[in-house]
Design a protein around this motif. Structure first.
Motif, PDB file in Angstrom:
ATOM      1  N   TYR A   1       1.977  -0.024  -9.340  1.00 26.92           N
ATOM      2  CA  TYR A   1       2.110  -0.048  -7.882  1.00 26.92           C
ATOM      3  C   TYR A   1       3.342  -0.822  -7.425  1.00 26.92           C
ATOM      4  CZ  TYR A   1       0.270  -4.800  -8.026  1.00 26.92           C
ATOM      5  OH  TYR A   1       0.098  -6.125  -8.293  1.00 26.92           O
TER       6      TYR A   1
ATOM      7  N   ASN B   1       0.839  -1.193   0.000  1.00 26.16           N
ATOM      8  CA  ASN B   1       0.000   0.000   0.000  1.00 26.16           C
ATOM      9  C   ASN B   1       0.878   1.249   0.000  1.00 26.16           C
ATOM     10  OD1 ASN B   1       0.726  -0.305   2.698  1.00 26.16           O
ATOM     11  ND2 ASN B   1      -1.333   0.011   3.502  1.00 26.16           N
TER      12      ASN B   1
ATOM     13  N   ASN C   1      -6.975  -2.259 -10.860  1.00 18.76           N
ATOM     14  CA  ASN C   1      -5.568  -2.541 -10.616  1.00 18.76           C
ATOM     15  C   ASN C   1      -4.683  -1.924 -11.685  1.00 18.76           C
ATOM     16  OD1 ASN C   1      -6.783  -5.608  -9.538  1.00 18.76           O
ATOM     17  ND2 ASN C   1      -5.698  -4.240  -8.200  1.00 18.76           N
TER      18      ASN C   1
ATOM     19  N   TRP D   1      -4.923   0.742  -1.087  1.00 25.99           N
ATOM     20  CA  TRP D   1      -5.061   1.818  -2.078  1.00 25.99           C
ATOM     21  C   TRP D   1      -5.212   1.281  -3.495  1.00 25.99           C
ATOM     22  CZ3 TRP D   1      -5.962   6.223   0.242  1.00 25.99           C
ATOM     23  CH2 TRP D   1      -5.312   6.566   1.431  1.00 25.99           C
ATOM     24  N   HIS D   2      -4.614   0.115  -3.765  1.00 28.03           N
ATOM     25  CA  HIS D   2      -4.520  -0.383  -5.143  1.00 28.03           C
ATOM     26  C   HIS D   2      -5.458  -1.555  -5.433  1.00 28.03           C
ATOM     27  CE1 HIS D   2      -1.074   2.202  -4.979  1.00 28.03           C
ATOM     28  NE2 HIS D   2      -0.509   1.441  -4.079  1.00 28.03           N
TER      29      HIS D   2
ATOM     30  N   TYR E   1       6.115   1.551  -6.517  1.00 29.90           N
ATOM     31  CA  TYR E   1       5.833   2.643  -5.591  1.00 29.90           C
ATOM     32  C   TYR E   1       6.600   2.459  -4.292  1.00 29.90           C
ATOM     33  CZ  TYR E   1       1.889   3.868  -8.639  1.00 29.90           C
ATOM     34  OH  TYR E   1       1.101   4.221  -9.694  1.00 29.90           O
TER      35      TYR E   1
ATOM     36  N   LEU F   1       2.634   4.269  -1.967  1.00 28.38           N
ATOM     37  CA  LEU F   1       2.084   5.098  -3.028  1.00 28.38           C
ATOM     38  C   LEU F   1       3.203   5.666  -3.887  1.00 28.38           C
ATOM     39  CD1 LEU F   1      -0.573   6.664  -0.731  1.00 28.38           C
ATOM     40  CD2 LEU F   1      -1.056   5.243  -2.710  1.00 28.38           C
ATOM     41  N   GLN F   2       2.823   6.274  -4.991  1.00 29.17           N
ATOM     42  CA  GLN F   2       3.804   6.805  -5.940  1.00 29.17           C
ATOM     43  C   GLN F   2       4.528   8.016  -5.363  1.00 29.17           C
ATOM     44  OE1 GLN F   2       2.080   7.894  -9.691  1.00 29.17           O
ATOM     45  NE2 GLN F   2       4.049   8.222 -10.659  1.00 29.17           N
TER      46      GLN F   2
END
Length: 184
Positions: free
Chosen positions: A174, A53, A170, A159-160, A177, A55-56
């Motif tokens: 990810y 989870n 999807n 989150w994804h 990330y 993130l970018q």
């Protein structure tokens, strides 16, 4: 010495049609209680369990968090009676449900990684049960619902949409990330 000049900002009035309305409060007594740091992230389970989870970047985190607060949590508070009712129409809330038996061990491993507790005593048949909560978009909140307290304890965000994968939500990005909002 020169004198500092302060810019005077005129007071803004809110148009009548844009004034803040009174909130719609649930009379069910439902509470969304953040007893755990539920926005923690991990990438340590990516290779073994296919879950992260992270993130970018901060921009993505900000965008997702705003949607989570303004839409998801607001909707949970507003519709909690119907969402957590075992006999309500599940079609109305397809992404709000008990965590299925085949996913319990995964959510427990994620919880153990994030909180040093897998909450293994939580079962669907007890007062406490694991839930997934989500509406539009890919973000899903996982946590524990206490029936007797009418209280939901969020533990982490997917989150994804990786726990219950869906091709519409999807993205392969990810996997790269690394952003953790707790590291500044």
């Amino acid at each position: 010495m020169s004198k500092k000049h302060h810019k005077i900002i005129p007071r803004q009035s809110i148009p009548v049609d844009k004034q803040i309305s009174k909130p719609v409060l649930s009379d069910s007594g439902f509470r969304f209680v953040t007893a755990y740091p539920w926005l923690k992230v991990t990438g340590k389970l990516l290779k073994k369990d296919g879950f992260t989870n992270n993130l970018q970047d901060a921009t993505q985190f900000s965008k997702y968090l705003v949607a989570l607060i303004e839409k998801t949590i607001s909707k949970i508070n507003q519709d909690s009676t119907n969402i957590f009712d075992d006999f309500s129409n599940r079609g109305q809330y397809p992404h709000c449900h008990y965590v299925s038996k085949d996913k319990i061990q995964l959510v427990q491993r994620i919880s153990l990684e994030l909180h040093d507790n897998d909450f293994s005593e939580v079962t669907k048949d007890s007062d406490y049960s694991w839930w997934e909560l989500g509406f539009n978009g890919s973000s899903r909140i996982f946590g524990i619902m206490s029936k007797s307290d009418n209280c939901f304890y969020p533990l982490f965000v997917d989150w994804h949409h990786l726990i219950y994968p869906d091709i519409k939500h999807n993205s392969n990005d990810y996997k790269n990330y690394k952003y953790d909002p707790h590291i500044i």
